[in-house]
Design an enzyme around this catalytic site. Structure first.
Site, PDB file in Angstrom:
ATOM      1  N   SER A 136      78.562  36.307  88.397  1.00  0.00           N
ATOM      2  CA  SER A 136      77.135  36.073  88.198  1.00  0.00           C
ATOM      3  C   SER A 136      76.551  35.372  89.414  1.00  0.00           C
ATOM      4  CB  SER A 136      76.967  35.166  86.973  1.00  0.00           C
ATOM      5  OG  SER A 136      75.659  34.663  86.893  1.00  0.00           O
ATOM      6  N   TYR A 160      78.777  27.017  81.763  1.00  0.00           N
ATOM      7  CA  TYR A 160      78.867  28.483  81.858  1.00  0.00           C
ATOM      8  C   TYR A 160      79.134  28.900  83.309  1.00  0.00           C
ATOM      9  CZ  TYR A 160      77.397  33.256  82.615  1.00  0.00           C
ATOM     10  OH  TYR A 160      77.355  34.567  83.044  1.00  0.00           O
ATOM     11  N   LYS A 164      82.534  30.897  85.430  1.00  0.00           N
ATOM     12  CA  LYS A 164      82.532  32.016  86.393  1.00  0.00           C
ATOM     13  C   LYS A 164      83.162  31.583  87.713  1.00  0.00           C
ATOM     14  CE  LYS A 164      80.544  35.068  83.742  1.00  0.00           C
ATOM     15  NZ  LYS A 164      81.407  36.068  83.097  1.00  0.00           N
TER      16      LYS A 164
HETATM   17  P1  NAD Z   1      76.951  40.268  75.855  1.00  0.00           P
HETATM   18  O1  NAD Z   1      77.094  39.017  75.096  1.00  0.00           O
HETATM   19  O2  NAD Z   1      75.944  41.264  75.390  1.00  0.00           O
HETATM   20  O3  NAD Z   1      78.367  41.005  75.939  1.00  0.00           O
HETATM   21  C1  NAD Z   1      79.576  40.300  75.970  1.00  0.00           C
HETATM   22  C2  NAD Z   1      80.483  40.888  74.895  1.00  0.00           C
HETATM   23  O4  NAD Z   1      81.740  40.207  74.913  1.00  0.00           O
HETATM   24  C3  NAD Z   1      79.909  40.750  73.488  1.00  0.00           C
HETATM   25  O5  NAD Z   1      79.907  42.020  72.855  1.00  0.00           O
HETATM   26  C4  NAD Z   1      80.866  39.770  72.796  1.00  0.00           C
HETATM   27  O6  NAD Z   1      81.002  40.059  71.416  1.00  0.00           O
HETATM   28  C5  NAD Z   1      82.146  39.979  73.578  1.00  0.00           C
HETATM   29  N1  NAD Z   1      83.070  38.842  73.606  1.00  0.00           N
HETATM   30  C6  NAD Z   1      82.788  37.541  73.909  1.00  0.00           C
HETATM   31  N2  NAD Z   1      83.897  36.794  73.854  1.00  0.00           N
HETATM   32  C7  NAD Z   1      84.919  37.609  73.501  1.00  0.00           C
HETATM   33  C8  NAD Z   1      86.316  37.422  73.288  1.00  0.00           C
HETATM   34  N3  NAD Z   1      86.877  36.224  73.394  1.00  0.00           N
HETATM   35  N4  NAD Z   1      87.059  38.491  72.937  1.00  0.00           N
HETATM   36  C9  NAD Z   1      86.490  39.719  72.815  1.00  0.00           C
HETATM   37  N5  NAD Z   1      85.190  39.952  73.014  1.00  0.00           N
HETATM   38  C10 NAD Z   1      84.402  38.916  73.358  1.00  0.00           C
HETATM   39  O7  NAD Z   1      76.680  39.887  77.383  1.00  0.00           O
HETATM   40  P2  NAD Z   1      76.273  40.798  78.624  1.00  0.00           P
HETATM   41  O8  NAD Z   1      74.897  40.442  79.011  1.00  0.00           O
HETATM   42  O9  NAD Z   1      76.606  42.202  78.375  1.00  0.00           O
HETATM   43  O10 NAD Z   1      77.228  40.180  79.730  1.00  0.00           O
HETATM   44  C11 NAD Z   1      78.479  40.733  80.036  1.00  0.00           C
HETATM   45  C12 NAD Z   1      79.164  39.863  81.081  1.00  0.00           C
HETATM   46  O11 NAD Z   1      78.343  39.776  82.221  1.00  0.00           O
HETATM   47  C13 NAD Z   1      79.449  38.436  80.630  1.00  0.00           C
HETATM   48  O12 NAD Z   1      80.694  38.059  81.144  1.00  0.00           O
HETATM   49  C14 NAD Z   1      78.336  37.652  81.275  1.00  0.00           C
HETATM   50  O13 NAD Z   1      78.716  36.320  81.524  1.00  0.00           O
HETATM   51  C15 NAD Z   1      78.154  38.412  82.568  1.00  0.00           C
HETATM   52  N6  NAD Z   1      76.814  38.254  83.133  1.00  0.00           N
HETATM   53  C16 NAD Z   1      75.710  38.513  82.358  1.00  0.00           C
HETATM   54  C17 NAD Z   1      74.435  38.323  82.862  1.00  0.00           C
HETATM   55  C18 NAD Z   1      73.220  38.515  82.007  1.00  0.00           C
HETATM   56  O14 NAD Z   1      72.195  37.912  82.270  1.00  0.00           O
HETATM   57  N7  NAD Z   1      73.262  39.366  80.968  1.00  0.00           N
HETATM   58  C19 NAD Z   1      74.283  37.915  84.193  1.00  0.00           C
HETATM   59  C20 NAD Z   1      75.418  37.683  84.974  1.00  0.00           C
HETATM   60  C21 NAD Z   1      76.680  37.857  84.419  1.00  0.00           C
HETATM   61  C1  WQD Z   2      64.279  33.821  84.581  1.00  0.00           C
HETATM   62  C2  WQD Z   2      63.024  33.041  84.951  1.00  0.00           C
HETATM   63  C3  WQD Z   2      62.836  30.889  83.899  1.00  0.00           C
HETATM   64  C4  WQD Z   2      62.517  32.308  79.805  1.00  0.00           C
HETATM   65  C5  WQD Z   2      70.179  33.296  83.638  1.00  0.00           C
HETATM   66  C6  WQD Z   2      71.474  32.552  83.850  1.00  0.00           C
HETATM   67  C7  WQD Z   2      72.261  33.232  84.919  1.00  0.00           C
HETATM   68  C8  WQD Z   2      72.436  34.719  84.611  1.00  0.00           C
HETATM   69  C9  WQD Z   2      71.143  35.391  84.325  1.00  0.00           C
HETATM   70  C10 WQD Z   2      74.464  35.029  83.370  1.00  0.00           C
HETATM   71  C11 WQD Z   2      63.260  31.549  85.205  1.00  0.00           C
HETATM   72  C12 WQD Z   2      61.748  31.818  83.429  1.00  0.00           C
HETATM   73  C13 WQD Z   2      62.628  32.253  81.181  1.00  0.00           C
HETATM   74  C14 WQD Z   2      61.273  31.925  79.205  1.00  0.00           C
HETATM   75  C15 WQD Z   2      60.388  31.499  81.405  1.00  0.00           C
HETATM   76  N1  WQD Z   2      73.203  34.909  83.416  1.00  0.00           N
HETATM   77  N2  WQD Z   2      61.597  31.865  81.973  1.00  0.00           N
HETATM   78  N3  WQD Z   2      60.260  31.555  80.045  1.00  0.00           N
HETATM   79  O1  WQD Z   2      67.767  31.471  84.426  1.00  0.00           O
HETATM   80  O2  WQD Z   2      67.429  33.193  86.259  1.00  0.00           O
HETATM   81  O3  WQD Z   2      69.443  33.272  84.856  1.00  0.00           O
HETATM   82  O4  WQD Z   2      70.462  34.662  83.301  1.00  0.00           O
HETATM   83  O5  WQD Z   2      75.244  34.912  84.275  1.00  0.00           O
HETATM   84  O6  WQD Z   2      73.477  32.586  85.004  1.00  0.00           O
HETATM   85  O7  WQD Z   2      71.173  31.219  84.236  1.00  0.00           O
HETATM   86  O8  WQD Z   2      67.301  33.922  83.863  1.00  0.00           O
HETATM   87  O9  WQD Z   2      65.873  35.115  82.276  1.00  0.00           O
HETATM   88  O10 WQD Z   2      66.612  32.763  81.723  1.00  0.00           O
HETATM   89  O11 WQD Z   2      64.955  33.117  83.539  1.00  0.00           O
HETATM   90  O12 WQD Z   2      59.442  31.146  82.104  1.00  0.00           O
HETATM   91  O13 WQD Z   2      61.118  31.938  77.980  1.00  0.00           O
HETATM   92  O14 WQD Z   2      62.122  33.103  83.844  1.00  0.00           O
HETATM   93  O15 WQD Z   2      62.382  29.587  84.048  1.00  0.00           O
HETATM   94  O16 WQD Z   2      62.414  31.156  86.227  1.00  0.00           O
HETATM   95  P1  WQD Z   2      67.927  32.831  84.910  1.00  0.00           P
HETATM   96  P2  WQD Z   2      66.208  33.745  82.751  1.00  0.00           P
END
Ligand code: NAD
Ligand code: WQD
Length: 353
Positions: A136, A160, A164
């Site tokens: 991430s 969190y 990562k």
């Molecule tokens: P999500 O929660 O929709 O998907 C994650 C899935 O993993 C879920 O279906 C959950 O049930 C499953 N899971 C969690 N813990 C588990 C375990 N111990 N065993 C088996 N299954 C498990 O999230 P997403 O948005 O699809 O994200 C996927 C990955 O990408 C995550 O690792 C997240 O940290 C990373 N990521 C997401 C974002 C984002 O903003 N969505 C950004 C950067 C990184």
């Molecule tokens: C985006 C912008 C908020 C909600 C997060 C995690 C990051 C990654 C992606 C997993 C910011 C603003 C948000 C609201 C708002 N996830 N905002 N009102 O914080 O960039 O990243 O998700 O790895 O680790 O931190 O994403 O969508 O929460 O926010 O004004 O109700 O929107 O302040 O500027 P962020 P976000």
């Protein structure tokens, strides 16, 4: 012929029932891969996987199997690894809510660290040493410079983010100890949007933490207004800037990463940003969503959210050069596909109450 040999390739996708997982599994099936999902459904529902099957069609769906299982449970992993041989693993499974991780650090360290360590252990045991890991942009912390380049020093702002960061370090150690490992860390920026059919998309439980799902719920009338966190940032309109990326672009980035892994014997352990390279402010996102949906999004200007960075966006050069991948969709596409999903499924995968 590479297309016929590729058809034989079998990929384990952890967390494949989740937001990014479902979209990636669909693209994998369409790309001719066989896919096994393991998911404990802690943040997803079986309906999401059924919808992937619908979109893939009956023939490709025969290449998809689902295990209800938890990566923290070694018996579940033993079953998944002993019944099928995998050419590579795409590891999405993990908890991802920043605020929850601050309140429940042990839950996050337990789930994300133990789950991943177990997974590496079983991959090693069964001789599957190719991994694509969901990292991430959070590992850049509050970057001193933008765009974020992969060789920046890593830091994390919350538990969190530390999961990562630690997991990237652990992977580097694993690869150093056994050079047969090939590991790609994909650092996603802000994933949004949905499949163009509106059949699959993001369905967070409870009140959304992230911007786009929140806007979406305001648009369908589930929430009254959007809180805009911070309007005094030193940016063009005072609101914070992020690099939003369409989930289908992310999905394709995983296919590109897999191809790179299969093709590159000495890849080692390497990180790539998956972003567009463009920054968009909160107010710009609201305006784009209003335009694509035709819905007014009432806003309330609020204080900054603790821990938020002013501006974060990706350098995309390394992924373009080494993976041959770049994002295709713009902010308008992200908003129109998000709205298509939202308007067809105002309560996500749940029936309307
Ligand atoms: P999500 O929660 O929709 O998907 C994650 C899935 O993993 C879920 O279906 C959950 O049930 C499953 N899971 C969690 N813990 C588990 C375990 N111990 N065993 C088996 N299954 C498990 O999230 P997403 O948005 O699809 O994200 C996927 C990955 O990408 C995550 O690792 C997240 O940290 C990373 N990521 C997401 C974002 C984002 O903003 N969505 C950004 C950067 C990184
Ligand atoms: C985006 C912008 C908020 C909600 C997060 C995690 C990051 C990654 C992606 C997993 C910011 C603003 C948000 C609201 C708002 N996830 N905002 N009102 O914080 O960039 O990243 O998700 O790895 O680790 O931190 O994403 O969508 O929460 O926010 O004004 O109700 O929107 O302040 O500027 P962020 P976000």
């Amino acid at each position: 012929d590479s297309s016929s040999s590729e058809q034989q390739q079998s990929i384990l996708v952890t967390g494949g029932a989740g937001f990014i997982g479902t979209h990636t599994v669909l693209q994998l099936l369409r790309g001719g891969f066989r896919v096994t999902i393991i998911d404990n459904l802690s943040n997803s529902v079986p309906e999401a996987v059924d919808r992937v099957r619908d979109l893939a069609g009956p023939a490709l769906s025969r290449n998809l199997q689902f295990y209800l299982g938890d990566l923290r449970n070694k018996e579940d992993l033993e079953k998944v690894f002993s019944e099928t041989r995998y050419d590579a693993v795409i590891h999405f499974a993990g908890l991802k809510a920043v605020g929850e991780s601050v309140a429940k650090p042990l839950l996050y360290y337990n789930n994300n660290l133990i789950g991943t360590i177990n997974l590496y252990e079983f991959m090693g045991k069964y001789g599957c040493k190719k991994m694509v890991f969901s990292s991430s942009a959070t590992v850049y912390g509050q970057p001193e410079k933008i765009p974020c380049v992969e060789d920046f020093e890593l830091r994390a702002m919350n538990p969190y983010g530390r999961t990562k960061l630690f997991l990237e370090e652990i992977a580097r150690d694993i690869q150093k100890a056994d050079p047969e490992w090939r590991i790609i860390h994909l650092r996603y920026f802000n994933p949004v949007g949905a499949h163009e059919t509106g059949h699959i998309g993001e369905d967070p439980k409870g009140i959304p933490n992230n911007l786009m799902p929140y806007i979406q719920q305001v648009a369908v009338g589930r929430l009254p207004e959007l809180n805009v966190y911070g309007y005094d940032y030193p940016t063009k309109d005072g609101t914070a800037i992020r690099d939003y990326i369409h989930v289908m672009d992310l999905a394709d980035g995983h296919i590109a990463a897999l191809r790179k892994l299969f093709a590159t014997e000495d890849i080692g352990c390497v990180a790539y940003n998956l972003g567009t390279g463009h920054g968009t402010s909160v107010l710009e996102m609201v305006a784009a969503f209003e335009k694509e949906s035709g819905k007014k999004i009432p806003i309330k200007l609020c204080p900054r959210r603790p821990g938020d960075a002013t501006a974060v966006y990706a350098s995309t050069e390394k992924a373009e050069k080494e993976l041959g991948w770049r994002a295709q969709y713009d902010i308008e596409d992200m908003c129109s596909d998000q709205w298509n999903w939202a308007s067809n499924n105002p309560y996500g995968y749940q029936p309307q109450p």
